[in-house]
Design an enzyme around this catalytic site. Structure first.
Site, mmCIF file in Angstrom:
data_model
loop_
_atom_site.group_PDB
_atom_site.id
_atom_site.type_symbol
_atom_site.label_atom_id
_atom_site.label_comp_id
_atom_site.label_asym_id
_atom_site.label_seq_id
_atom_site.Cartn_x
_atom_site.Cartn_y
_atom_site.Cartn_z
ATOM 1 N N ARG A 61 49.910 48.004 54.212
ATOM 2 C CA ARG A 61 49.182 46.949 53.503
ATOM 3 C C ARG A 61 49.505 45.567 54.044
ATOM 4 O O ARG A 61 48.633 44.692 54.097
ATOM 5 C CB ARG A 61 49.529 46.997 52.013
ATOM 6 N N ASN A 103 41.498 34.275 41.166
ATOM 7 C CA ASN A 103 40.890 35.552 40.799
ATOM 8 C C ASN A 103 40.151 35.379 39.478
ATOM 9 O O ASN A 103 40.502 34.527 38.661
ATOM 10 C CB ASN A 103 41.994 36.607 40.626
ATOM 11 N N HIS A 105 39.137 37.595 36.095
ATOM 12 C CA HIS A 105 39.566 38.834 35.435
ATOM 13 C C HIS A 105 38.818 38.997 34.113
ATOM 14 O O HIS A 105 38.711 38.035 33.341
ATOM 15 C CB HIS A 105 41.076 38.771 35.184
HETATM 16 C C1 GRF Z 1 34.379 41.424 37.573
HETATM 17 O O1 GRF Z 1 34.098 41.722 36.247
HETATM 18 C C2 GRF Z 1 35.779 40.892 37.714
HETATM 19 O O2 GRF Z 1 36.284 40.311 36.563
HETATM 20 C C3 GRF Z 1 36.586 42.113 38.039
HETATM 21 O O3 GRF Z 1 35.740 42.937 38.790
HETATM 22 C C4 GRF Z 1 34.374 42.676 38.450
HETATM 23 C C5 GRF Z 1 33.652 42.479 39.749
HETATM 24 O O4 GRF Z 1 32.291 42.350 39.620
HETATM 25 N N1 GRF Z 1 37.807 41.732 38.712
HETATM 26 P P1 GRF Z 1 31.388 41.824 40.824
HETATM 27 O O5 GRF Z 1 31.729 42.651 42.070
HETATM 28 O O6 GRF Z 1 31.666 40.365 41.036
HETATM 29 O O7 GRF Z 1 29.995 42.093 40.386
#
Ligand code: GRF
Length: 184
Positions: A61, A103, A105
């Site tokens: 990784r 990020n 979430h």
């Molecule tokens: C989102 O809901 C985000 O919060 C989570 O993964 C999902 C990704 O959706 N981490 P997308 O690929 O942006 O449609």
């Protein structure tokens, strides 16, 4: 090449990437850990350079994350947005962009970290959950919270209906925060 743009990490559908694009955020380059995902097509549609970095092609990784960091840096990236990126980033990557990786979430962190936040909130029977934009550190969704907003949970919700409601908020919050970070 957009040296003033953000680097975006994706793994799947890319609706958050689309929200960044639609908000006029300059996109310098888009990297995925999975080949041939719809998110990469969204990037290609606006002429952004794309590349996938499947883990299987690297010894470990650290090597994979270092390759992503170098590729993003070659496009002048100094702000990285994880938009549905489903792998944890190693310190080898994070140390190249200190406090410059964000990020989004689908929960009100610190509640419900991890990959099953929507299902976990439903199982816990909470009346509200939400969306959080936060800095990324080497923990699981533990970095400093930059912005969050609550979303109600309804009795008839399924993971899909709740996630859809949360994503409406994500698609507004993420571009707002990224714009602020770009403006310094
Ligand atoms: C989102 O809901 C985000 O919060 C989570 O993964 C999902 C990704 O959706 N981490 P997308 O690929 O942006 O449609």
């Amino acid at each position: 090449m957009r040296p003033d743009g953000v680097g975006v990490l994706v793994s799947g559908t890319g609706t958050n990437l689309q929200a960044l694009i639609d908000a006029g955020i300059p996109i310098a380059a888009v990297a995925s850990n999975v080949a041939d995902v719809p998110a990469l097509e969204r990037a290609e549609a606006v002429g952004a350079p794309t590349r996938s970095f499947p883990l299987a092609e690297y010894p470990d990784r650290d090597a994979r994350d270092e390759a992503i960091a170098e590729w993003l840096e070659s496009y002048g990236v100094d702000l990285v947005v994880c938009a549905g990126y489903m792998h944890l980033l190693r310190l080898t990557f994070l140390s190249r962009f200190p406090d410059r990786v964000v990020n989004v979430h689908p929960a009100l962190l610190p509640a419900f970290p991890g990959a099953h936040a929507v299902e976990d909130a439903l199982a816990a029977g909470v009346a509200e959950t939400g969306a959080t934009v936060h800095l990324v550190d080497d923990g699981v969704d533990t970095g400093r919270i930059l912005r969050q907003e609550a979303v109600p949970v309804f009795p008839q919700d399924t993971p899909a209906t709740l996630h859809e409601r949360i994503q409406l908020v994500e698609h507004r919050l993420l571009p707002e925060v990224v714009k602020e970070l770009l403006a310094g």
